[in-house]
Design a protein around this motif. Structure first.
Motif, PDB file in Angstrom:
ATOM      1  N   PHE A   1       0.958  -0.990   0.022  1.00  0.00           N
ATOM      2  CA  PHE A   1       0.114  -0.086   0.401  1.00  0.00           C
ATOM      3  C   PHE A   1       0.501   0.985  -0.352  1.00  0.00           C
ATOM      4  O   PHE A   1       0.799   1.914  -0.375  1.00  0.00           O
ATOM      5  N   PHE A   2       2.058   1.149   1.137  1.00  0.00           N
ATOM      6  CA  PHE A   2       2.840   2.560   0.806  1.00  0.00           C
ATOM      7  C   PHE A   2       3.986   2.411  -0.483  1.00  0.00           C
ATOM      8  O   PHE A   2       4.248   3.552  -0.954  1.00  0.00           O
ATOM      9  N   LEU A   3       3.908   1.175  -0.568  1.00  0.00           N
ATOM     10  CA  LEU A   3       5.030   1.492  -2.063  1.00  0.00           C
ATOM     11  C   LEU A   3       4.135   1.546  -3.692  1.00  0.00           C
ATOM     12  O   LEU A   3       4.498   2.418  -4.043  1.00  0.00           O
ATOM     13  N   GLY A   4       3.083   1.604  -3.042  1.00  0.00           N
ATOM     14  CA  GLY A   4       2.291   2.282  -4.636  1.00  0.00           C
ATOM     15  C   GLY A   4       1.723   4.105  -4.234  1.00  0.00           C
ATOM     16  O   GLY A   4       2.683   4.238  -5.310  1.00  0.00           O
ATOM     17  N   TYR A   5       2.229   4.523  -2.889  1.00  0.00           N
ATOM     18  CA  TYR A   5       1.983   5.302  -3.205  1.00  0.00           C
ATOM     19  C   TYR A   5       3.557   6.665  -3.193  1.00  0.00           C
ATOM     20  O   TYR A   5       3.575   7.082  -3.516  1.00  0.00           O
ATOM     21  N   LEU A   6       4.179   5.416  -3.015  1.00  0.00           N
ATOM     22  CA  LEU A   6       5.676   5.807  -2.934  1.00  0.00           C
ATOM     23  C   LEU A   6       6.363   6.468  -4.511  1.00  0.00           C
ATOM     24  O   LEU A   6       7.029   7.103  -4.624  1.00  0.00           O
ATOM     25  N   SER A   7       5.589   5.105  -5.035  1.00  0.00           N
ATOM     26  CA  SER A   7       6.079   5.444  -7.144  1.00  0.00           C
ATOM     27  C   SER A   7       5.194   5.863  -7.324  1.00  0.00           C
ATOM     28  O   SER A   7       5.774   6.704  -8.389  1.00  0.00           O
ATOM     29  N   LEU A   8       4.007   6.318  -6.918  1.00  0.00           N
ATOM     30  CA  LEU A   8       2.813   7.908  -7.351  1.00  0.00           C
ATOM     31  C   LEU A   8       3.520   8.685  -6.743  1.00  0.00           C
ATOM     32  O   LEU A   8       3.639   9.990  -8.296  1.00  0.00           O
ATOM     33  N   VAL A   9       4.085   8.852  -5.923  1.00  0.00           N
ATOM     34  CA  VAL A   9       5.127  10.368  -5.806  1.00  0.00           C
ATOM     35  C   VAL A   9       6.193  10.498  -6.595  1.00  0.00           C
ATOM     36  O   VAL A   9       6.702  12.040  -7.265  1.00  0.00           O
ATOM     37  N   GLU A  10       7.262   9.877  -6.561  1.00  0.00           N
ATOM     38  CA  GLU A  10       7.658   9.329  -7.603  1.00  0.00           C
ATOM     39  C   GLU A  10       7.679  10.017  -8.967  1.00  0.00           C
ATOM     40  O   GLU A  10       8.660  10.637  -9.477  1.00  0.00           O
ATOM     41  N   ILE A  11       6.822   9.646  -9.630  1.00  0.00           N
ATOM     42  CA  ILE A  11       6.150  10.181 -11.023  1.00  0.00           C
ATOM     43  C   ILE A  11       6.418  11.810 -10.492  1.00  0.00           C
ATOM     44  O   ILE A  11       6.521  12.208 -11.542  1.00  0.00           O
ATOM     45  N   SER A  12       5.376  12.143  -9.672  1.00  0.00           N
ATOM     46  CA  SER A  12       5.411  13.592  -9.488  1.00  0.00           C
ATOM     47  C   SER A  12       6.190  14.233  -9.099  1.00  0.00           C
ATOM     48  O   SER A  12       5.871  15.020  -9.786  1.00  0.00           O
ATOM     49  N   TYR A  13       7.263  13.610  -8.528  1.00  0.00           N
ATOM     50  CA  TYR A  13       8.708  14.662  -7.882  1.00  0.00           C
ATOM     51  C   TYR A  13       9.419  14.708  -9.145  1.00  0.00           C
ATOM     52  O   TYR A  13      10.069  15.838  -9.240  1.00  0.00           O
ATOM     53  N   SER A  14       9.545  13.550  -9.927  1.00  0.00           N
ATOM     54  CA  SER A  14      10.688  13.835 -11.077  1.00  0.00           C
ATOM     55  C   SER A  14      10.038  14.917 -11.904  1.00  0.00           C
ATOM     56  O   SER A  14      10.292  15.243 -12.873  1.00  0.00           O
ATOM     57  N   SER A  15       8.483  14.998 -12.600  1.00  0.00           N
ATOM     58  CA  SER A  15       7.842  15.472 -13.222  1.00  0.00           C
ATOM     59  C   SER A  15       7.202  16.703 -13.195  1.00  0.00           C
ATOM     60  O   SER A  15       7.362  17.525 -13.738  1.00  0.00           O
ATOM     61  N   THR A  16       7.747  17.734 -12.047  1.00  0.00           N
ATOM     62  CA  THR A  16       7.850  18.810 -11.762  1.00  0.00           C
ATOM     63  C   THR A  16       9.336  18.962 -12.367  1.00  0.00           C
ATOM     64  O   THR A  16       9.356  20.574 -12.623  1.00  0.00           O
ATOM     65  N   VAL A  17      10.132  18.866 -12.189  1.00  0.00           N
ATOM     66  CA  VAL A  17      11.248  19.040 -12.975  1.00  0.00           C
ATOM     67  C   VAL A  17      11.575  18.780 -14.176  1.00  0.00           C
ATOM     68  O   VAL A  17      12.279  19.685 -15.071  1.00  0.00           O
ATOM     69  N   VAL A  18      11.857  17.445 -14.630  1.00  0.00           N
ATOM     70  CA  VAL A  18      12.430  16.408 -15.823  1.00  0.00           C
ATOM     71  C   VAL A  18      11.813  17.119 -16.879  1.00  0.00           C
ATOM     72  O   VAL A  18      12.665  17.056 -17.707  1.00  0.00           O
ATOM     73  N   PRO A  19      10.388  17.320 -17.613  1.00  0.00           N
ATOM     74  CA  PRO A  19       9.994  17.709 -18.818  1.00  0.00           C
ATOM     75  C   PRO A  19      10.274  18.722 -18.913  1.00  0.00           C
ATOM     76  O   PRO A  19      11.041  18.952 -19.890  1.00  0.00           O
TER      77      PRO A  19
ATOM     78  N   PHE B   1       7.834  20.933  -5.918  1.00  0.00           N
ATOM     79  CA  PHE B   1       9.178  20.184  -6.029  1.00  0.00           C
ATOM     80  C   PHE B   1       8.890  19.846  -4.542  1.00  0.00           C
ATOM     81  O   PHE B   1       9.832  18.683  -4.089  1.00  0.00           O
ATOM     82  N   HIS B   2       9.142  20.586  -3.532  1.00  0.00           N
ATOM     83  CA  HIS B   2       9.446  20.504  -2.382  1.00  0.00           C
ATOM     84  C   HIS B   2       8.300  19.437  -1.544  1.00  0.00           C
ATOM     85  O   HIS B   2       7.977  18.884  -0.532  1.00  0.00           O
ATOM     86  N   LEU B   3       6.848  19.996  -2.241  1.00  0.00           N
ATOM     87  CA  LEU B   3       5.945  18.992  -1.490  1.00  0.00           C
ATOM     88  C   LEU B   3       6.172  17.521  -1.840  1.00  0.00           C
ATOM     89  O   LEU B   3       5.422  17.178  -0.469  1.00  0.00           O
ATOM     90  N   PHE B   4       6.619  17.332  -2.911  1.00  0.00           N
ATOM     91  CA  PHE B   4       6.823  16.229  -3.117  1.00  0.00           C
ATOM     92  C   PHE B   4       7.429  14.923  -2.690  1.00  0.00           C
ATOM     93  O   PHE B   4       8.461  14.067  -2.209  1.00  0.00           O
TER      94      PHE B   4
END
Length: 308
Positions: free
Chosen positions: A59-77, A102-105
């Motif tokens: 359950f936590f791993l799923g949310y961690l992966s969701l946060v990873e996508i959001s975190y990376s997407s604030t900068v990388v695109p 960036f700091h939120l995620f």
């Protein structure tokens, strides 16, 4: 903000100045970002649909992966787009928005990693009470608390940044907006603001890191009472988590546990934790976790068979 600023647009210096090197970086980092989105997205989808991955850890791993996508997407695109642009610009408002998310995620991920360490502590050290302590309402509460902590942290960061006056140079010596590079172009002394960021970002990272270390010391101590097979499974899961923690916390502590300044190495360290680490996390968790690998194979096997 407008009354204190005559700067409405900022220029990002970028990672490298050579156009050829920038194009090579684009060819390297684009597949990395796509792998980040696909890999973490696959974990989110698998955890959501698999009946075998219903424990709090997944359950936590799923949310961690969701946060990873959001975190990376604030900068990388934006970073990838800028690698192909001659002049890399961003509005002042857009810069502040990027800092906020960036700091939120980032802090949400820190708190989620801490929650996952607590989950492993309860599972290994208090197994008889695990289902009671880590009930589904408690899991939802812990995830909500992680998001709330990220929001509060980001609000403090933005309240610091939004009060800064910008009246002269508008070139940020970085490839994305963050507080330390922004401080360098403010038309005022930012010592106090730097101390606030040190307390708000650096101490969160350090305290969370020591909490994580302490929890794993206790876990390893308690593993002596388990069977050889139990120790092997627990160590495999914990090793994945510890690897992710080190990869994430190392750069964060390096960048934020010091006074406001901009080192040349900062940009290279930032590439690691904004581009590389989010891609590594799903690889680390899936390669060392048999249940996740089996669930992924079953999920995609059903998709292939239904498509045929």
């Amino acid at each position: 903000m407008a009354s204190k600023n005559n700067v409405t647009e900022l220029i990002l210096a970028g990672l490298f100045q050579d156009p050829e090197v920038q194009r090579v970086c684009f060819m390297v980092f684009l597949p990395v970002y796509l792998a980040t989105v696909v890999g973490n997205g696959l974990i989110v989808l698998t955890v959501s649909v698999s009946k075998n991955l219903r424990s709090p850890m997944y359950f936590f791993l799923g949310y961690l992966s969701l946060v990873e996508i959001s975190y990376s997407s604030t900068v990388v695109p934006k970073f990838l787009t800028d690698l192909l642009a001659k002049i890399k610009t961003i509005s002042l408002e857009g810069c502040l928005v990027q800092i906020f998310f960036f700091h939120l995620f980032g802090v949400t991920e820190i708190l989620l990693l801490t929650v996952m360490a607590y989950d492993r502590y309860v599972a290994i050290c208090r197994p008889l009470y695990y289902t009671t302590i880590m009930s589904r309402p408690v899991c939802h509460l812990l995830v909500s608390g992680s998001w709330l902590g990220g929001i509060i942290h980001s609000m403090v960061q933005i309240l610091v940044a939004v009060q800064l006056p910008f009246c002269g140079p508008n070139v940020i010596d970085h490839y994305f907006c963050d507080l330390h590079p922004l401080f360098k172009i403010a038309c005022t002394d930012t010592f106090v603001e730097g101390v606030i960021v040190l307390a708000n970002s650096g101490l969160i990272s350090v305290f969370s890191f020591f909490i994580l270390l302490s929890s794993y010391v206790v876990i390893l101590f308690n593993l002596r009472k388990h069977s050889a097979e139990g120790r092997r499974k627990a160590l495999s899961t914990c090793a994945s988590h510890i690897t992710v923690v080190v990869l994430f916390f190392g750069p964060a502590i390096f960048l934020y546990m010091r006074p406001s300044s901009t080192f040349t190495e900062d940009k290279l360290v930032a590439v690691f934790y904004t581009v590389i680490t989010p891609m590594l996390n799903p690889i680390i968790y899936t390669l060392r976790n048999a249940e996740v690998k089996i669930a992924v194979r079953r999920f995609w096997g059903k998709k292939v068979n239904s498509g045929m």
